[in-house]
Design an enzyme around this catalytic site. Sequence first.
Site, PDB file in Angstrom:
ATOM      1  CG  ASN A  29      -2.142   0.829   1.076  1.00 51.05           C
ATOM      2  OD1 ASN A  29      -2.191   1.721   0.242  1.00 51.05           O
ATOM      3  ND2 ASN A  29      -3.151   0.540   1.887  1.00 51.05           N
ATOM      4  CG  HIS A  75     -12.982  -3.036   9.058  1.00 46.03           C
ATOM      5  ND1 HIS A  75     -11.822  -2.390   8.707  1.00 46.03           N
ATOM      6  CD2 HIS A  75     -12.624  -4.299   9.367  1.00 46.03           C
ATOM      7  CE1 HIS A  75     -10.796  -3.242   8.798  1.00 46.03           C
ATOM      8  NE2 HIS A  75     -11.268  -4.400   9.195  1.00 46.03           N
ATOM      9  NE  ARG A  83     -11.318  -1.767  12.581  1.00 42.95           N
ATOM     10  CZ  ARG A  83     -10.429  -1.186  11.759  1.00 42.95           C
ATOM     11  NH1 ARG A  83      -9.200  -1.681  11.666  1.00 42.95           N
ATOM     12  NH2 ARG A  83     -10.750  -0.153  11.029  1.00 42.95           N
ATOM     13  CE1 TYR A 117      -5.540   4.521   7.729  1.00 46.74           C
ATOM     14  CE2 TYR A 117      -5.703   2.958   9.535  1.00 46.74           C
ATOM     15  CZ  TYR A 117      -5.411   3.239   8.219  1.00 46.74           C
ATOM     16  OH  TYR A 117      -4.991   2.229   7.393  1.00 46.74           O
ATOM     17  CG  ASP A 136      -6.611  -1.139  14.403  1.00 49.58           C
ATOM     18  OD1 ASP A 136      -5.610  -0.975  15.127  1.00 49.58           O
ATOM     19  OD2 ASP A 136      -6.540  -1.351  13.175  1.00 49.58           O
ATOM     20  CG  HIS A 191      -5.410   2.468  13.586  1.00 48.16           C
ATOM     21  ND1 HIS A 191      -6.670   2.958  13.831  1.00 48.16           N
ATOM     22  CD2 HIS A 191      -5.547   1.536  12.625  1.00 48.16           C
ATOM     23  CE1 HIS A 191      -7.542   2.354  13.044  1.00 48.16           C
ATOM     24  NE2 HIS A 191      -6.889   1.479  12.310  1.00 48.16           N
ATOM     25  CD  GLU A 237      -5.904  -4.549  14.164  1.00 45.70           C
ATOM     26  OE1 GLU A 237      -5.311  -4.256  13.113  1.00 45.70           O
ATOM     27  OE2 GLU A 237      -7.129  -4.801  14.212  1.00 45.70           O
ATOM     28  CD  GLU A 271      -2.612  -3.640  10.023  1.00 51.17           C
ATOM     29  OE1 GLU A 271      -2.672  -2.622   9.318  1.00 51.17           O
ATOM     30  OE2 GLU A 271      -3.605  -4.117  10.594  1.00 51.17           O
ATOM     31  NE  ARG A 304      -5.142  -8.162  12.836  1.00 47.14           N
ATOM     32  CZ  ARG A 304      -5.132  -7.306  11.819  1.00 47.14           C
ATOM     33  NH1 ARG A 304      -4.269  -6.321  11.779  1.00 47.14           N
ATOM     34  NH2 ARG A 304      -5.994  -7.447  10.829  1.00 47.14           N
ATOM     35  CG  HIS A 363      -3.571  -6.742   7.055  1.00 49.52           C
ATOM     36  ND1 HIS A 363      -4.312  -5.716   7.571  1.00 49.52           N
ATOM     37  CD2 HIS A 363      -3.090  -6.291   5.858  1.00 49.52           C
ATOM     38  CE1 HIS A 363      -4.288  -4.678   6.745  1.00 49.52           C
ATOM     39  NE2 HIS A 363      -3.556  -5.005   5.694  1.00 49.52           N
ATOM     40  CG  ASP A 412      -3.537  -3.220   2.444  1.00 47.27           C
ATOM     41  OD1 ASP A 412      -4.349  -4.000   2.961  1.00 47.27           O
ATOM     42  OD2 ASP A 412      -2.556  -2.763   3.047  1.00 47.27           O
ATOM     43  CD  GLU A 432      -8.349  -6.195   8.646  1.00 45.71           C
ATOM     44  OE1 GLU A 432      -8.684  -4.998   8.740  1.00 45.71           O
ATOM     45  OE2 GLU A 432      -7.165  -6.577   8.624  1.00 45.71           O
ATOM     46  CD1 TRP A 447       1.905   4.822  10.763  1.00 49.98           C
ATOM     47  CD2 TRP A 447      -0.254   4.523  10.483  1.00 49.98           C
ATOM     48  NE1 TRP A 447       1.707   4.677   9.438  1.00 49.98           N
ATOM     49  CE2 TRP A 447       0.374   4.473   9.225  1.00 49.98           C
ATOM     50  CE3 TRP A 447      -1.619   4.374  10.521  1.00 49.98           C
ATOM     51  CZ2 TRP A 447      -0.322   4.285   8.035  1.00 49.98           C
ATOM     52  CZ3 TRP A 447      -2.288   4.171   9.355  1.00 49.98           C
ATOM     53  CH2 TRP A 447      -1.643   4.134   8.115  1.00 49.98           C
TER      54      TRP A 447
END
Length: 404
Positions: A38, A123, A148, A160, A212, A214, A238, A264, A285, A314, A318, A341, A404
């Site tokens: 990605n 999601h 999630r 995000y 998540d 992130h 996560e 991931e 993941r 994951h 992507d 996922e 992130w």
Amino acid sequence: MATITAAEVFVTSPGRNFVTLRITTSDGVTGLGDATLNGRELSVASYLRDHLVPLLVGRDPARIEDMWHYLYKGAYWRRGPVTMTAISAVDTALWDIKGKVAGLPVYELLGGLARDGALVYGHASGEDTAELLDDVARFRDLGFQAVRAQAAVPGSPGSYGVRHGEGQGYEPAATALPDEQAWHTEDYLDFAPRYLTAVRERFGFGFHLLHDVHHRLTPTEAGQLGHRLEDLRLFWMEDPTPAELQENFRQVRAATRTPIAVGEVFNSIWDCQQLISERLIDYIRASVVHAGGITHLRRIFHLAELHQVRTGSHGATDLSPVSMSAAVHLDVTVPNFGIQEYMAHDPLTHEVFRPGYTYRDGALFPSQRPGLGVEFDEEAAARFPYDPKYLPVSRRRDGSVHDW
């Protein structure tokens, strides 16, 4: 003995960018591999075209293990996301070929079914708590047994993981240059427990709830959040903190009983060896496309099995349908499978790829067709040229780039 006669790289953007490798043998058998990284797609496409494809022609496609070590050790410069994504594409394509030659779906070559299907999670998200609750209800109505939940943090409209605008899905890589979004950790730590509590209050405990983070918290902050969420019985929390320093997860683990998932962004077994062997996480993941293909991801899963760590690969958009198909074929064979996922691809994607899996009642089921069961339409792919898209970047109140 059949040999590899051609290896072609396709870059296409049917709803999002994908890099696909197609290997052809002297017997006319083809295999597909996903090489999507990605935001760095063209780097992997170049690595394949300029460095790996010349090494493949004339080699025996049946020697998958030998090929993996040849490409990994032969480059001298080991690991890293570009290298491992390229190796993943070759490895996955060779498994696809082996299945077609044998006349069997890949899961049969991996030992056969250990379960009928792979439990997945969807999601759900919203601009606020009310919108999130409506989206959770939508996923529950679609049969998802695991969801999630993410909501936009007040004052951080670009949060995000949250869908913005119309449509059922979201694509985080959505701008030609990275979208720079505001992030306020204190606001998130105050808000996230409230909206996750609202989900449990409305829907109860009859399904799996995931969240998540992130990578955005320090180990201390992650431990505090996990402790506050314990009564909600999350399936997992996560990516609570960046994983470059694996030992940081000792502090998170000591602070909370909430299960932890991470991986991931991992590219190899060495990225997670300590996390698994010290059982600092509950779910690993790593994915087929970024962790060395089916061959290497199996090694990670086998290590995890020894330490009672389960899988939770994951599966965002992507991963092309090639990788998702490979993931499902592997999921249904490993004894320590946890969850997969699953984000549905844009309808345009299915003009280019026919997946090797089907969704039903909260689970994915692998194709019964030989190999991975994926079909690729080269002519359709040509209608969708590469379209540069990047993931967002987060900035704190003082303007500095956040993790992130």
